[in-house]
Design a protein around this motif. Sequence first.
Motif, PDB file in Angstrom:
ATOM      1  N   GLY A 257      -6.124   0.134  -5.907  1.00  9.09           N
ATOM      2  CA  GLY A 257      -5.523   0.042  -7.390  1.00  9.09           C
ATOM      3  C   GLY A 257      -5.093   1.583  -7.739  1.00  9.09           C
ATOM      4  N   LEU A 258      -3.906   1.869  -8.167  1.00 10.00           N
ATOM      5  CA  LEU A 258      -3.352   3.052  -8.259  1.00 10.00           C
ATOM      6  C   LEU A 258      -2.635   3.047  -9.771  1.00 10.00           C
ATOM      7  N   ASN A 259      -2.843   4.232 -10.536  1.00  8.99           N
ATOM      8  CA  ASN A 259      -2.734   4.432 -11.854  1.00  8.99           C
ATOM      9  C   ASN A 259      -1.686   5.692 -11.779  1.00  8.99           C
ATOM     10  N   GLU A 260      -0.815   5.816 -12.884  1.00 11.16           N
ATOM     11  CA  GLU A 260       0.194   6.786 -12.816  1.00 11.16           C
ATOM     12  C   GLU A 260       1.165   6.880 -11.950  1.00 11.16           C
ATOM     13  N   VAL A 261       1.426   5.793 -11.582  1.00  9.72           N
ATOM     14  CA  VAL A 261       2.564   5.706 -10.421  1.00  9.72           C
ATOM     15  C   VAL A 261       4.082   5.565 -11.097  1.00  9.72           C
ATOM     16  N   THR A 262       4.775   6.394 -10.730  1.00 11.19           N
ATOM     17  CA  THR A 262       6.325   6.390 -10.980  1.00 11.19           C
ATOM     18  C   THR A 262       7.160   5.417  -9.986  1.00 11.19           C
ATOM     19  N   ARG A 263       8.219   5.229 -10.607  1.00 10.28           N
ATOM     20  CA  ARG A 263       9.110   4.368  -9.314  1.00 10.28           C
ATOM     21  C   ARG A 263       9.316   5.269  -8.274  1.00 10.28           C
ATOM     22  N   PRO A 264       9.563   6.499  -8.252  1.00  9.21           N
ATOM     23  CA  PRO A 264       9.803   7.254  -6.896  1.00  9.21           C
ATOM     24  C   PRO A 264       8.553   7.162  -5.816  1.00  9.21           C
ATOM     25  N   LEU A 265       7.474   7.268  -6.506  1.00 11.70           N
ATOM     26  CA  LEU A 265       6.090   6.927  -5.605  1.00 11.70           C
ATOM     27  C   LEU A 265       6.035   5.525  -5.275  1.00 11.70           C
ATOM     28  N   LEU A 266       6.302   4.516  -6.389  1.00 14.63           N
ATOM     29  CA  LEU A 266       6.312   3.027  -5.764  1.00 14.63           C
ATOM     30  C   LEU A 266       7.251   2.834  -4.888  1.00 14.63           C
ATOM     31  N   GLU A 267       8.452   3.369  -4.749  1.00 15.59           N
ATOM     32  CA  GLU A 267       9.351   3.304  -3.635  1.00 15.59           C
ATOM     33  C   GLU A 267       8.613   3.793  -2.376  1.00 15.59           C
ATOM     34  N   ARG A 268       7.979   4.747  -2.402  1.00 15.08           N
ATOM     35  CA  ARG A 268       7.609   5.447  -1.279  1.00 15.08           C
ATOM     36  C   ARG A 268       6.384   4.540  -0.532  1.00 15.08           C
ATOM     37  N   VAL A 269       5.499   4.072  -1.473  1.00 11.11           N
ATOM     38  CA  VAL A 269       4.543   2.813  -1.180  1.00 11.11           C
ATOM     39  C   VAL A 269       5.079   1.834  -0.439  1.00 11.11           C
ATOM     40  N   LEU A 270       6.199   1.187  -0.851  1.00 11.27           N
ATOM     41  CA  LEU A 270       6.774   0.088  -0.430  1.00 11.27           C
ATOM     42  C   LEU A 270       7.611   0.118   1.006  1.00 11.27           C
ATOM     43  N   LEU A 271       7.711   1.430   1.292  1.00 10.44           N
ATOM     44  CA  LEU A 271       8.289   1.915   2.662  1.00 10.44           C
ATOM     45  C   LEU A 271       7.259   2.008   3.804  1.00 10.44           C
ATOM     46  N   GLU A 272       6.074   2.071   3.310  1.00 12.05           N
ATOM     47  CA  GLU A 272       4.890   2.429   4.322  1.00 12.05           C
ATOM     48  C   GLU A 272       4.731   1.017   5.089  1.00 12.05           C
ATOM     49  N   PRO A 273       4.703   1.324   6.691  1.00 15.82           N
ATOM     50  CA  PRO A 273       4.499   0.124   7.542  1.00 15.82           C
ATOM     51  C   PRO A 273       3.089  -0.511   7.191  1.00 15.82           C
ATOM     52  N   TRP A 274       2.149   0.281   7.087  1.00 12.93           N
ATOM     53  CA  TRP A 274       0.813  -0.518   6.755  1.00 12.93           C
ATOM     54  C   TRP A 274       0.963  -1.301   5.373  1.00 12.93           C
ATOM     55  N   VAL A 275       1.627  -0.895   4.683  1.00 12.73           N
ATOM     56  CA  VAL A 275       1.698  -1.649   3.216  1.00 12.73           C
ATOM     57  C   VAL A 275       2.445  -2.832   3.516  1.00 12.73           C
ATOM     58  N   ARG A 276       3.700  -2.867   4.217  1.00 14.49           N
ATOM     59  CA  ARG A 276       4.672  -3.882   4.588  1.00 14.49           C
ATOM     60  C   ARG A 276       3.675  -5.074   5.294  1.00 14.49           C
ATOM     61  N   ARG A 277       3.061  -4.436   6.104  1.00 11.05           N
ATOM     62  CA  ARG A 277       2.113  -5.276   7.183  1.00 11.05           C
ATOM     63  C   ARG A 277       1.288  -5.949   6.583  1.00 11.05           C
ATOM     64  N   SER A 278       0.293  -5.555   5.747  1.00  9.75           N
ATOM     65  CA  SER A 278      -0.841  -6.151   5.399  1.00  9.75           C
ATOM     66  C   SER A 278      -0.873  -6.690   3.768  1.00  9.75           C
ATOM     67  N   PHE A 279      -0.071  -6.005   2.686  1.00 13.50           N
ATOM     68  CA  PHE A 279      -0.563  -6.171   1.403  1.00 13.50           C
ATOM     69  C   PHE A 279       0.567  -7.037   0.947  1.00 13.50           C
ATOM     70  N   THR A 280      -0.207  -7.721  -0.419  1.00 14.33           N
ATOM     71  CA  THR A 280       0.593  -7.974  -1.412  1.00 14.33           C
ATOM     72  C   THR A 280       0.613  -7.185  -2.497  1.00 14.33           C
ATOM     73  N   VAL A 281       1.699  -6.599  -3.141  1.00 10.60           N
ATOM     74  CA  VAL A 281       1.860  -5.745  -3.953  1.00 10.60           C
ATOM     75  C   VAL A 281       2.045  -6.470  -5.458  1.00 10.60           C
ATOM     76  N   SER A 282       1.993  -5.709  -6.455  1.00 12.72           N
ATOM     77  CA  SER A 282       2.257  -6.157  -7.790  1.00 12.72           C
ATOM     78  C   SER A 282       3.629  -5.892  -8.325  1.00 12.72           C
ATOM     79  N   ALA A 283       4.363  -4.862  -8.026  1.00 14.26           N
ATOM     80  CA  ALA A 283       5.573  -4.873  -8.393  1.00 14.26           C
ATOM     81  C   ALA A 283       6.607  -4.291  -7.413  1.00 14.26           C
ATOM     82  N   VAL A 284       7.909  -4.772  -7.728  1.00 20.50           N
ATOM     83  CA  VAL A 284       9.016  -4.715  -6.794  1.00 20.50           C
ATOM     84  C   VAL A 284      10.201  -4.046  -7.505  1.00 20.50           C
TER      85      VAL A 284
END
Length: 127
Positions: A76-103
């Motif tokens: 659970g991440l707080n104070e996430v801005t769009r630039p950080l969200l976009e960076r998170v969504l590029l991470e291979p470990w996130v793409r491989r293993s996680f369901t995310v709440s916003a795109v």
Amino acid sequence: MPEPTATFAGFRYAADQSRWVRVSGGASMPTSLGRPLRLATLNCLHDLGDAELLQHERRHESILLELAALDADVIGLNEVTRPLLERVLLEPWVRRSFTVSAVPGEACCSHLSTLQEGSFGNLLLSK
């Protein structure tokens, strides 16, 4: 009686489509991890100001390295801005293993403060 609201679980990365796709919600069978559930939360400190002082890019990189090392089941991440969200969504470990709440670009997410210019909000990631 009102119609039931359609629910969905979030978004998973579909490598064969090279994009995040909506995942249907609904009941699932309990899963035994064989270990305690690992949770991680972090207030990321928004990147809406003080760029020189706070070194946002460097901080974001450190945040992502630490989160990857934690190998949490739910993040659970707080104070996430769009630039950080976009960076998170590029991470291979996130793409491989996680369901995310916003795109970004998804109509069902357009109202979220995380995606609004000059604002910040929350992001959930779940294995």
